[in-house]
Every structure is written in structure tokens, then in C-alpha cells.
Design an enzyme around this catalytic site. Structure first.
Site, PDB file in Angstrom:
ATOM      1  N   HIS A 139      -2.128 -24.497  -2.231  1.00 23.89           N
ATOM      2  CA  HIS A 139      -2.710 -25.335  -3.288  1.00 23.89           C
ATOM      3  C   HIS A 139      -3.562 -26.458  -2.698  1.00 23.89           C
ATOM      4  O   HIS A 139      -3.611 -27.578  -3.218  1.00 23.89           O
ATOM      5  CB  HIS A 139      -1.602 -25.925  -4.171  1.00 23.89           C
ATOM      6  CG  HIS A 139      -1.992 -26.074  -5.622  1.00 23.89           C
ATOM      7  ND1 HIS A 139      -1.509 -25.261  -6.606  1.00 23.89           N
ATOM      8  CD2 HIS A 139      -2.825 -26.944  -6.240  1.00 23.89           C
ATOM      9  CE1 HIS A 139      -2.008 -25.626  -7.771  1.00 23.89           C
ATOM     10  NE2 HIS A 139      -2.820 -26.655  -7.573  1.00 23.89           N
ATOM     11  N   GLY A 154      -8.913 -25.183   3.164  1.00 20.11           N
ATOM     12  CA  GLY A 154      -9.591 -25.787   4.298  1.00 20.11           C
ATOM     13  C   GLY A 154     -10.901 -25.165   4.709  1.00 20.11           C
ATOM     14  O   GLY A 154     -11.453 -25.522   5.758  1.00 20.11           O
ATOM     15  N   PRO A 193     -10.298 -21.294  -8.678  1.00 20.88           N
ATOM     16  CA  PRO A 193     -10.041 -22.040  -9.917  1.00 20.88           C
ATOM     17  C   PRO A 193      -9.720 -23.491  -9.615  1.00 20.88           C
ATOM     18  O   PRO A 193      -8.829 -23.798  -8.815  1.00 20.88           O
ATOM     19  CB  PRO A 193      -8.821 -21.308 -10.512  1.00 20.88           C
ATOM     20  CG  PRO A 193      -8.141 -20.675  -9.335  1.00 20.88           C
ATOM     21  CD  PRO A 193      -9.235 -20.328  -8.375  1.00 20.88           C
ATOM     22  N   THR A 194     -10.458 -24.396 -10.212  1.00 18.55           N
ATOM     23  CA  THR A 194     -10.266 -25.831  -9.997  1.00 18.55           C
ATOM     24  C   THR A 194     -10.342 -26.542 -11.340  1.00 18.55           C
ATOM     25  O   THR A 194     -11.160 -26.197 -12.197  1.00 18.55           O
ATOM     26  CB  THR A 194     -11.331 -26.399  -9.045  1.00 18.55           C
ATOM     27  OG1 THR A 194     -12.641 -26.005  -9.483  1.00 18.55           O
ATOM     28  CG2 THR A 194     -11.116 -25.889  -7.625  1.00 18.55           C
TER      29      THR A 194
END
Length: 409
Positions: free
Chosen positions: A289, A322, A91-92
Site C-alpha cells: 500500500h 516505489g 488505483p489512488t
């Protein structure tokens, strides 16, 4: 003779991108600085941002030879459903600032890849519109505001749209100190003049974002408030209403009201994972996050072995942070993750070339994962375990992360 200079491909033909870094460079060329900073930046000194990437460089891989890898199988089972790839699109928020209808284009790319799509509460497309683009599991992410009526409103809409999972993000009781992002603004929601002027140097981006005669907005928030606000205004509105009192009792309250899969995202302590299991959640996401909240915390990858020792098989164990390579996914699975969530890697593709770019990003990760597994001599996801690692590498000094420019030539 070693070439005097190496450059990544940063053009518009995304089929020429051979790595996520190529898409990242292309995204930076297209985006104005304030949007690129939002996409890339982390909290304070950005030590955690660097640690997320560094964690994948600490271990040495140990390939097995003379193994039949003529048919490498990337499929896995998550929540009882077979997926072609052990990956979820994370989710972004603010994806509408990357490209027109960014959330819909990203959802379409996830659906094309056959993987779940987690829609952010602060997405810029309605829950119903995203659902219409998906033929794969649709997860809905939630921040809890002080107004519980908003939470119940979002739950009702997610249930009506047949979302199969609710993802509660718990690492955002207050907004992280993203200093470099803040420097683009003279006050909340108001860009400074240097950033406004720099934006004019990106006419292709401007034409795309305003092609419908208006900028992107947080339509799911507007549906509740009934008030039309700009994206920066709504972001400020949300920050002021985050519930800093959120606690384990609220998780129990949410568990009673959400009848489907419940996933908690943002845990970084093994004891918190144990409490989440006791609270009846179906999955957890180990996450910091993306390095955007509290600086100086560790990488989720390093926590995985400890959590997997007691959580594996009891709940779905996920992680993010990452991931830029298929070999990163292989490491996470080997250390106990059932699947990974991918955020920035997919967004680089989205920002570079919309749906085609996001699809290319997911295809690159899948191709790299298959190649890594073949070279490791592990023909299936189930064969990825701690035996893929040689003896632990010597600890490297912590990265001293000097300020990098978000502009890439």
C-alpha cells in the site's frame, strides 16, 4: 568543476521535466502542505516507505554488449491483451484534491499512453465519467465495507460501465497509522488552523480546486448513500465502515458475484498468493500500500522471485511500490512481474500540471525503460530475466528515515 549546487526543474512547463523527481518538486511547489503530506506520507516511522525505494538500489545490473537494440519493443501481453507498455495506472484516492477533476485527467493520460487505468472506489469521479475518458482497459478497485449492499451496488455499476477487472484491496482492514498526515488535523475531517492558513499561500491550487464552485467529493459513495458530504467527512465515514472481518470466505463470495477478471491487491506472503490462486483469482498485486498501512514490512520487489517460481504463467503477477524510474520497471519484470502498477509517480505529474503532467510522467517512465533495455542489451520485454543482474550486492544497512519536509523549494 563540479557545480556548487544542483536543482531539479520545478516549473510549470512539464515538457522540461526530465525525471519523475522534477515533477515531484513541481507538485510540492503547487500543493498546500496537508495535500502534499497525504500524497507523500507513510505509516509511523516510514521505514517501509523508504524500503520500497531502497529495494531498487540493492542489485547490480549486468549489460550485454553487441546486441542489436535498434528497435526496442516495450509491448507485453496482459490478460490476453497487448499493451504498449508493461504498466498500469494504480488505483489512488482523493485525486480531486490534487487538481480539478483529477481522476478524469489521470484516466485520460492513461488512455493516451495505451495502458489500463485502475479507478479507486474512493475516486472523485463517477465510474461512468471515467469510462467515457478511456479507450484502454478500465479496472475498478474495491474496499469491502460491512454493508454488503454497498459492495453489490458498486459491482453493478462497474459491470454496467464495462469495467474489465475488479481489484479487491485486502491490506486495509483498518486504517494505517499515518502520523504525519494526522498532525494536520485537530480531529478527523477538521484541518487545524496552521494548515488552513498555510493553504492560503497557494491561491493557484485553491482557484483550481474550487473552480466549479464546490470542492471535490466522493461521488461514488454519495451515489449509494444519497447524502452529500465533504471529502474529509466521507473519508471518515468510510474508515468507520471498513470490514475488519474480511476473510477468504468473502473472497469466494466475491468471486461468485463478479464474472470478469478478479485481481487481489495487497498480498505480501507467498502462502497468501497460493490461497488466492486456489480461490480462482485472475491476478495478484504484491503491494504494501505504498508504505501507508503497516510499517516495517518488506518491499514487494524482494518477494517477487519466490512468488514467480510458482505463480508465473498461472495468474497475472503484478507489483507496486516505489517505482520512480524505467530501470525500476525493468527490475520488476526481470524478477517475474508481468507488469507494474504506478501510483505516486503518475500523481506527481497530475499534481504538477494535470493531464499533461500525468502524461509526461508516463512518457518519462516509458523513455527510461526503453533506454535501460537498450543499454542492457535486451531488445524486448521478454528478454528481461534474472540474467540482467550481476552477483547480488552486499546487503546495505536499513535506512534510518529521519523526518523529511514535504515542502520543496
Amino acid at each position: 568543476m563540479w557545480p556548487t549546487s544542483r536543482t531539479h526543474y520545478a516549473g510549470r512547463r512539464v515538457e522540461r521535466a526530465v525525471a519523475i523527481e522534477d515533477l515531484r518538486r513541481a507538485a510540492h511547489r503547487r500543493l498546500p502542505a496537508f495535500v502534499a503530506e497525504y500524497l507523500e506520507g507513510g505509516a509511523e516511522r516510514e521505514v517501509t516507505l523508504a524500503r520500497n525505494r531502497d529495494a531498487f538500489s540493492q542489485r547490480t545490473l549486468a549489460p550485454r554488449a553487441l546486441v542489436d537494440v535498434s528497435a526496442v519493443n516495450l509491448s507485453t501481453t496482459l490478460f490476453g491483451q497487448t499493451l504498449p507498455l508493461p504498466l498500469v495506472v494504480a488505483p489512488t484516492g482523493l485525486n480531486g484534491l490534487l487538481t480539478d477533476q483529477g481522476d478524469l485527467r489521470l484516466a485520460a493520460a492513461a488512455s493516451q499512453a495505451g495502458v489500463p487505468f485502475a479507478q479507486s472506489m474512493v475516486s472523485m469521479a463517477t465510474i461512468d465519467a471515467v469510462a467515457a475518458r478511456l479507450h484502454t482497459p478500465h479496472w475498478m478497485q474495491l474496499y469491502v465495507l460491512r454493508d454488503r449492499d454497498f459492495v453489490l451496488h458498486l459491482i453493478d455499476r462497474a459491470l454496467a460501465a464495462h469495467c474489465s477487472a475488479l481489484v479487491l484491496t485486502v491490506d486495509g482492514p483498518v486504517y494505517g497509522n499515518r502520523e504525519w498526515d494526522r498532525r494536520h488535523y485537530v480531529r478527523p475531517a477538521v484541518l487545524g488552523w496552521p494548515s488552513r492558513i498555510e493553504t492560503l499561500a497557494h491561491p493557484r491550487w485553491l482557484a483550481d480546486i474550487w473552480r466549479r464552485g464546490r470542492g471535490p467529493r466522493f461521488v461514488n459513495v454519495e451515489a449509494f448513500t444519497g447524502t452529500r458530504m465533504s471529502a474529509p467527512q466521507t473519508a471518515h465515514w468510510l474508515r468507520e465502515r471498513m470490514d475488519a472481518s474480511l476473510n477468504w470466505n468473502d473472497l469466494a463470495w466475491l468471486r461468485e458475484r463478479w464474472p470478469r477478471l478478479l485481481i487481489v491487491k495487497g498480498l505480501l506472503a507467498a502462502d497468501d498468493v497460493r490461497r488466492a490462486i486456489d480461490a480462482g483469482v485472475d491476478g495478484v498485486v504484491l503491494s504494501n500500500h505504498g508504505g501507508r498501512q503497516l510499517d516495517l514490512v518488506g518491499s514487494p520487489l524482494d518477494l517477487l522471485p519466490e512468488v514467480a517460481s510458482f505463480a508465473k504463467g498461472r495468474i497475472a503477477l503484478l507489483m507496486d511500490g516505489g517505482i520512480r524510474r524505467g530501470s525500476d520497471i525493468a527490475q520488476a519484470l526481470a524478477l517475474g512481474a508481468d507488469a507494474v502498477l504506478v501510483g505516486r509517480a503518475a500523481l506527481y505529474g497530475l499534481a504538477a500540471a494535470g493531464e499533461d503532467g500525468a502524461a509526461r510522467a508516463l512518457a518519462i517512465l516509458a523513455d527510461e525503460l526503453a533506454r535501460t533495455m537498450a543499454l542492457l542489451g535486451r531488445p524486448s520485454v521478454n528478454a528481461l530475466d534474472e540474467t540482467i543482474f550481476a552477483c547480488e550486492a552486499e546487503p546495505r544497512p536499513a535506512t534510518t528515515n529521519g523526518r523529511r519536509s514535504v515542502r520543496v523549494a
